[in-house]
Design a protein around this motif. Structure first.
Motif, PDB file in Angstrom:
ATOM      1  N   LEU A   1       0.863  -1.175   0.000  1.00 20.20           N
ATOM      2  CA  LEU A   1       0.000   0.000   0.000  1.00 20.20           C
ATOM      3  C   LEU A   1       0.900   1.225   0.000  1.00 20.20           C
ATOM      4  CD1 LEU A   1      -2.457  -1.371   2.689  1.00 20.20           C
ATOM      5  CD2 LEU A   1      -2.797  -1.364   0.220  1.00 20.20           C
ATOM      6  N   LEU A   2       0.863   1.978  -1.062  1.00 22.01           N
ATOM      7  CA  LEU A   2       1.778   3.102  -1.245  1.00 22.01           C
ATOM      8  C   LEU A   2       1.124   4.426  -0.898  1.00 22.01           C
ATOM      9  CD1 LEU A   2       3.267   2.021  -4.688  1.00 22.01           C
ATOM     10  CD2 LEU A   2       4.168   1.544  -2.403  1.00 22.01           C
ATOM     11  N   GLY A   3       1.943   5.384  -0.536  1.00 23.74           N
ATOM     12  CA  GLY A   3       1.446   6.727  -0.262  1.00 23.74           C
ATOM     13  C   GLY A   3       2.358   7.431   0.721  1.00 23.74           C
ATOM     14  N   PRO A   4       2.207   8.737   0.825  1.00 25.08           N
ATOM     15  CA  PRO A   4       3.050   9.491   1.752  1.00 25.08           C
ATOM     16  C   PRO A   4       2.770   9.068   3.191  1.00 25.08           C
ATOM     17  CG  PRO A   4       1.333  10.891   0.849  1.00 25.08           C
ATOM     18  CD  PRO A   4       1.251   9.577   0.129  1.00 25.08           C
ATOM     19  N   PHE A   5       3.823   9.092   4.004  1.00 22.79           N
ATOM     20  CA  PHE A   5       3.695   8.697   5.400  1.00 22.79           C
ATOM     21  C   PHE A   5       2.825   9.686   6.159  1.00 22.79           C
ATOM     22  CE2 PHE A   5       5.036   8.539   9.831  1.00 22.79           C
ATOM     23  CZ  PHE A   5       4.907   7.186  10.082  1.00 22.79           C
ATOM     24  N   GLY A   6       1.910   9.161   6.958  1.00 20.29           N
ATOM     25  CA  GLY A   6       1.057  10.015   7.778  1.00 20.29           C
ATOM     26  C   GLY A   6       0.088   9.186   8.583  1.00 20.29           C
ATOM     27  N   ALA A   7      -0.425   9.775   9.638  1.00 20.87           N
ATOM     28  CA  ALA A   7      -1.333   9.072  10.545  1.00 20.87           C
ATOM     29  C   ALA A   7      -2.598   8.574   9.843  1.00 20.87           C
ATOM     30  CB  ALA A   7      -1.704   9.980  11.715  1.00 20.87           C
TER      31      ALA A   7
END
Length: 167
Positions: free
Chosen positions: A58-64
């Protein structure tokens, strides 16, 4: 009269996990794996080979906002492989009489390099690689922790061979 399944007398039984269905869908759930292991032993005489192929990317920018995605990747990609090996290890060790057992942990190129947007996925694959190498050293000579295509302890398909899910 009911036919009783007979153990396989020749050859080797392989168990292959994969996250999309069947045993792989339950990789992180030890109870389901134990049931599968019991069935493999009863119906096929036990597993000699385990291919841990379950994985989620699951890709995407790191964040809560992606916390659930991170936990899913850790549970499937790393803990799932550890759990599957734990559950089938006695059967695989028991394959000594037919040439020994094998565990193949399929990793990813992300287990050697990291890129923006795949940090947690890369962390699971780096972890899988480290655990596989440790397990290889621990289990030799009775169980081989090997790769079908590389010299490392993990198979590492390139990213073109990996199904991706973007948030």
């Amino acid at each position: 009269m009911t036919a009783t399944p007979q153990p396989i007398q020749t050859g080797r039984v392989a168990v292959i996990t994969g996250a999309s269905s069947g045993i792989g869908a339950a990789t992180a759930r030890a109870t389901s794996l134990r049931t599968a292991a019991d069935r493999v032993r009863a119906e096929l005489g036990g597993a000699a080979v385990l291919v841990d192929n379950a994985g989620v990317m699951l890709l995407g920018p790191f964040g809560a906002h992606q916390r659930d995605d991170y936990r899913q990747m850790v549970e499937v990609d790393l803990l799932g492989a550890i759990t599957a090996a734990e559950v089938f290890l006695d059967q695989i060790k028991g394959a000594a009489s037919i040439g020994g057992g094998d565990i193949v942990n399929v990793s990813s190129v992300a287990g050697r390099t990291a890129r923006a947007g795949n940090g947690v996925y890369a962390a699971t694959k780096w972890g899988l690689n480290g655990w596989s190498e440790s397990l290889r050293q621990e289990l030799l000579p009775d169980v081989r922790v090997t790769s079908p295509s590389t010299r490392s302890s993990c198979g590492q398909p390139d990213s073109s061979d990996t199904q991706r899910v973007s948030p």
